[in-house]
Design a protein around this motif. Structure first.
Motif, PDB file in Angstrom:
ATOM      1  N   GLN A   1      19.720 -22.553 -14.780  1.00  0.00           N
ATOM      2  CA  GLN A   1      19.542 -22.609 -13.521  1.00  0.00           C
ATOM      3  C   GLN A   1      20.847 -22.474 -12.809  1.00  0.00           C
ATOM      4  O   GLN A   1      21.718 -22.945 -12.869  1.00  0.00           O
ATOM      5  CB  GLN A   1      18.710 -22.979 -12.785  1.00  0.00           C
ATOM      6  N   VAL A   2      21.075 -21.328 -12.185  1.00  0.00           N
ATOM      7  CA  VAL A   2      22.416 -20.981 -11.876  1.00  0.00           C
ATOM      8  C   VAL A   2      22.092 -20.096 -10.378  1.00  0.00           C
ATOM      9  O   VAL A   2      21.213 -19.344 -10.177  1.00  0.00           O
ATOM     10  CB  VAL A   2      23.253 -19.849 -12.741  1.00  0.00           C
ATOM     11  N   GLN A   3      22.645 -21.327  -9.819  1.00  0.00           N
ATOM     12  CA  GLN A   3      22.656 -20.223  -8.014  1.00  0.00           C
ATOM     13  C   GLN A   3      23.994 -19.766  -7.448  1.00  0.00           C
ATOM     14  O   GLN A   3      25.417 -20.010  -7.654  1.00  0.00           O
ATOM     15  CB  GLN A   3      22.446 -21.548  -6.771  1.00  0.00           C
ATOM     16  N   LEU A   4      24.303 -18.557  -6.758  1.00  0.00           N
ATOM     17  CA  LEU A   4      25.109 -17.922  -6.438  1.00  0.00           C
ATOM     18  C   LEU A   4      24.368 -17.616  -4.985  1.00  0.00           C
ATOM     19  O   LEU A   4      23.807 -16.871  -4.611  1.00  0.00           O
ATOM     20  CB  LEU A   4      24.560 -16.198  -7.182  1.00  0.00           C
ATOM     21  N   VAL A   5      25.881 -17.708  -4.700  1.00  0.00           N
ATOM     22  CA  VAL A   5      26.034 -17.280  -3.102  1.00  0.00           C
ATOM     23  C   VAL A   5      27.028 -16.637  -2.880  1.00  0.00           C
ATOM     24  O   VAL A   5      28.209 -16.918  -2.794  1.00  0.00           O
ATOM     25  CB  VAL A   5      26.259 -18.455  -2.216  1.00  0.00           C
ATOM     26  N   GLU A   6      26.392 -15.296  -1.985  1.00  0.00           N
ATOM     27  CA  GLU A   6      28.010 -14.994  -1.761  1.00  0.00           C
ATOM     28  C   GLU A   6      28.416 -15.094  -0.226  1.00  0.00           C
ATOM     29  O   GLU A   6      27.776 -15.254   0.609  1.00  0.00           O
ATOM     30  CB  GLU A   6      27.906 -12.965  -0.998  1.00  0.00           C
ATOM     31  N   TYR A  32      29.534 -17.639 -19.018  1.00  0.00           N
ATOM     32  CA  TYR A  32      28.626 -16.418 -18.109  1.00  0.00           C
ATOM     33  C   TYR A  32      29.765 -14.883 -17.892  1.00  0.00           C
ATOM     34  O   TYR A  32      30.685 -15.064 -16.843  1.00  0.00           O
ATOM     35  CB  TYR A  32      27.944 -16.300 -16.405  1.00  0.00           C
ATOM     36  N   ALA A  33      29.323 -13.705 -17.617  1.00  0.00           N
ATOM     37  CA  ALA A  33      29.831 -12.216 -17.213  1.00  0.00           C
ATOM     38  C   ALA A  33      29.243 -12.600 -15.975  1.00  0.00           C
ATOM     39  O   ALA A  33      28.125 -13.353 -15.911  1.00  0.00           O
ATOM     40  CB  ALA A  33      29.539 -11.369 -18.230  1.00  0.00           C
ATOM     41  N   MET A  34      29.952 -11.821 -15.009  1.00  0.00           N
ATOM     42  CA  MET A  34      29.408 -11.640 -13.774  1.00  0.00           C
ATOM     43  C   MET A  34      29.566 -10.116 -13.607  1.00  0.00           C
ATOM     44  O   MET A  34      30.258  -9.324 -13.884  1.00  0.00           O
ATOM     45  CB  MET A  34      30.335 -12.568 -12.632  1.00  0.00           C
ATOM     46  N   TYR A  94      25.811  -6.531  -1.160  1.00  0.00           N
ATOM     47  CA  TYR A  94      26.840  -6.607  -1.528  1.00  0.00           C
ATOM     48  C   TYR A  94      25.571  -7.515  -2.565  1.00  0.00           C
ATOM     49  O   TYR A  94      25.713  -8.586  -2.217  1.00  0.00           O
ATOM     50  CB  TYR A  94      28.175  -6.769  -1.434  1.00  0.00           C
ATOM     51  N   TYR A  95      25.354  -7.441  -3.544  1.00  0.00           N
ATOM     52  CA  TYR A  95      25.203  -9.048  -4.237  1.00  0.00           C
ATOM     53  C   TYR A  95      25.867  -9.260  -5.842  1.00  0.00           C
ATOM     54  O   TYR A  95      26.606  -8.251  -6.263  1.00  0.00           O
ATOM     55  CB  TYR A  95      23.197  -8.559  -5.370  1.00  0.00           C
ATOM     56  N   CYS A  96      26.338 -10.628  -6.194  1.00  0.00           N
ATOM     57  CA  CYS A  96      26.066 -10.568  -7.564  1.00  0.00           C
ATOM     58  C   CYS A  96      25.451 -11.359  -8.040  1.00  0.00           C
ATOM     59  O   CYS A  96      24.909 -11.339  -7.980  1.00  0.00           O
ATOM     60  CB  CYS A  96      28.106 -12.107  -7.106  1.00  0.00           C
ATOM     61  N   ALA A  97      25.586 -11.094  -9.781  1.00  0.00           N
ATOM     62  CA  ALA A  97      24.806 -11.371 -10.438  1.00  0.00           C
ATOM     63  C   ALA A  97      25.571 -12.981 -11.654  1.00  0.00           C
ATOM     64  O   ALA A  97      26.465 -11.886 -11.935  1.00  0.00           O
ATOM     65  CB  ALA A  97      24.097 -10.420 -11.012  1.00  0.00           C
ATOM     66  N   TYR A 116      20.675 -14.126 -12.966  1.00  0.00           N
ATOM     67  CA  TYR A 116      20.740 -14.397 -12.039  1.00  0.00           C
ATOM     68  C   TYR A 116      21.466 -13.786 -10.601  1.00  0.00           C
ATOM     69  O   TYR A 116      22.214 -12.854 -10.896  1.00  0.00           O
ATOM     70  CB  TYR A 116      21.321 -16.132 -12.264  1.00  0.00           C
ATOM     71  N   TRP A 117      20.551 -13.881  -9.617  1.00  0.00           N
ATOM     72  CA  TRP A 117      20.929 -12.850  -8.374  1.00  0.00           C
ATOM     73  C   TRP A 117      21.560 -13.583  -7.210  1.00  0.00           C
ATOM     74  O   TRP A 117      20.694 -14.945  -7.420  1.00  0.00           O
ATOM     75  CB  TRP A 117      20.384 -11.794  -8.151  1.00  0.00           C
ATOM     76  N   GLY A 118      22.212 -13.403  -6.455  1.00  0.00           N
ATOM     77  CA  GLY A 118      22.532 -14.059  -5.110  1.00  0.00           C
ATOM     78  C   GLY A 118      21.971 -13.692  -3.764  1.00  0.00           C
ATOM     79  O   GLY A 118      20.636 -11.939  -4.145  1.00  0.00           O
ATOM     80  N   GLN A 119      21.645 -13.985  -3.126  1.00  0.00           N
ATOM     81  CA  GLN A 119      20.988 -13.369  -1.800  1.00  0.00           C
ATOM     82  C   GLN A 119      21.258 -12.280  -1.016  1.00  0.00           C
ATOM     83  O   GLN A 119      20.955 -11.318  -0.576  1.00  0.00           O
ATOM     84  CB  GLN A 119      21.222 -13.984  -0.964  1.00  0.00           C
ATOM     85  N   GLY A 120      23.168 -11.368  -1.121  1.00  0.00           N
ATOM     86  CA  GLY A 120      23.635 -10.708  -1.132  1.00  0.00           C
ATOM     87  C   GLY A 120      24.069 -11.051   0.455  1.00  0.00           C
ATOM     88  O   GLY A 120      24.322 -11.796   1.163  1.00  0.00           O
ATOM     89  N   THR A 121      25.284  -9.971   0.432  1.00  0.00           N
ATOM     90  CA  THR A 121      26.251 -10.138   2.002  1.00  0.00           C
ATOM     91  C   THR A 121      26.675  -8.899   2.187  1.00  0.00           C
ATOM     92  O   THR A 121      26.796  -7.533   1.224  1.00  0.00           O
ATOM     93  CB  THR A 121      27.652 -10.725   1.604  1.00  0.00           C
ATOM     94  N   GLN A 122      25.997  -8.424   3.535  1.00  0.00           N
ATOM     95  CA  GLN A 122      26.139  -6.977   3.939  1.00  0.00           C
ATOM     96  C   GLN A 122      27.694  -6.327   4.146  1.00  0.00           C
ATOM     97  O   GLN A 122      28.113  -7.548   5.217  1.00  0.00           O
ATOM     98  CB  GLN A 122      25.354  -7.350   5.750  1.00  0.00           C
ATOM     99  N   LEU A 123      27.850  -5.509   3.985  1.00  0.00           N
ATOM    100  CA  LEU A 123      29.352  -5.005   3.745  1.00  0.00           C
ATOM    101  C   LEU A 123      28.875  -3.158   5.089  1.00  0.00           C
ATOM    102  O   LEU A 123      28.305  -2.738   4.778  1.00  0.00           O
ATOM    103  CB  LEU A 123      29.899  -4.255   2.799  1.00  0.00           C
ATOM    104  N   THR A 124      29.193  -3.382   6.306  1.00  0.00           N
ATOM    105  CA  THR A 124      29.084  -2.237   7.026  1.00  0.00           C
ATOM    106  C   THR A 124      30.212  -1.450   7.503  1.00  0.00           C
ATOM    107  O   THR A 124      31.139  -1.888   7.542  1.00  0.00           O
ATOM    108  CB  THR A 124      28.741  -2.487   8.215  1.00  0.00           C
ATOM    109  N   VAL A 125      31.054  -0.289   6.916  1.00  0.00           N
ATOM    110  CA  VAL A 125      32.621   0.400   7.203  1.00  0.00           C
ATOM    111  C   VAL A 125      32.031   0.862   8.130  1.00  0.00           C
ATOM    112  O   VAL A 125      31.072   2.203   7.353  1.00  0.00           O
ATOM    113  CB  VAL A 125      33.050   1.162   5.604  1.00  0.00           C
ATOM    114  N   SER A 126      33.066   0.683   9.308  1.00  0.00           N
ATOM    115  CA  SER A 126      33.188   2.599  10.930  1.00  0.00           C
ATOM    116  C   SER A 126      33.654   3.818  10.138  1.00  0.00           C
ATOM    117  O   SER A 126      34.617   3.315   9.528  1.00  0.00           O
ATOM    118  CB  SER A 126      32.647   1.495  11.666  1.00  0.00           C
ATOM    119  N   SER A 127      32.815   4.581  10.745  1.00  0.00           N
ATOM    120  CA  SER A 127      34.331   6.013  10.694  1.00  0.00           C
ATOM    121  C   SER A 127      35.232   5.920  11.552  1.00  0.00           C
ATOM    122  O   SER A 127      34.647   4.939  12.409  1.00  0.00           O
ATOM    123  CB  SER A 127      33.138   7.125   9.918  1.00  0.00           C
TER     124      SER A 127
END
Length: 127
Positions: A1-6, A32-34, A94-97, A116-127
């Motif tokens: 098992q692999v745990q991924l944390v972004e 592992y390829a990522m 954004y998710y890593c896998a 295997y997938w992480g839980q994700g991290t939010q990226l917000t780009v403002s204009s």
């Protein structure tokens, strides 16, 4: 098992830069390829970038080529996504896998290739 944390997501202005990190624990990370994927609201998850377990090969979606760089530090069990010249359309979770198949130079780009997938991290780009 692999745990991924972004980590590393946040709010940034258009044209800015940010670096995402994905820390892996569990099984042998070095074989592992990522990959990094992203999912914007109302859209399907899409491929962003991937790196072979050896680090020798990388592959990018056309939409991020020349702006994003994927790298890995196997000693730290961590993969990074350096994002430059960010655009509002880069806004997404954004998710890593991890792909555990162990091909040294192959770079997977399909969601189905990753176990295997992480839980994700939010990226917000403002204009």
């Amino acid at each position: 098992q692999v745990q991924l944390v972004e980590s590393g997501g946040g709010l940034v202005q258009a044209g800015g830069s940010l670096r995402l990190s994905c820390a892996a624990s569990g099984r042998i990370f070095t074989s592992y390829a990522m990959g990094w994927f992203r999912q914007a609201p109302g859209k399907e998850r899409e491929f962003v970038a991937a790196i072979s377990w050896s680090g020798s090969n990388t592959y990018y979606a056309d939409s991020v080529k020349g702006r994003f760089t994927i790298s890995r530090d196997n000693a730290k069990n961590t993969v990074y996504l350096q994002m430059n010249s960010l655009k509002p359309e880069d806004t997404a979770v954004y998710y890593c896998a991890a792909d555990p198949r162990g091909y040294s130079h192959y770079v997977p780009s399909q969601i189905s290739e990753y176990n295997y997938w992480g839980q994700g991290t939010q990226l917000t780009v403002s204009s």
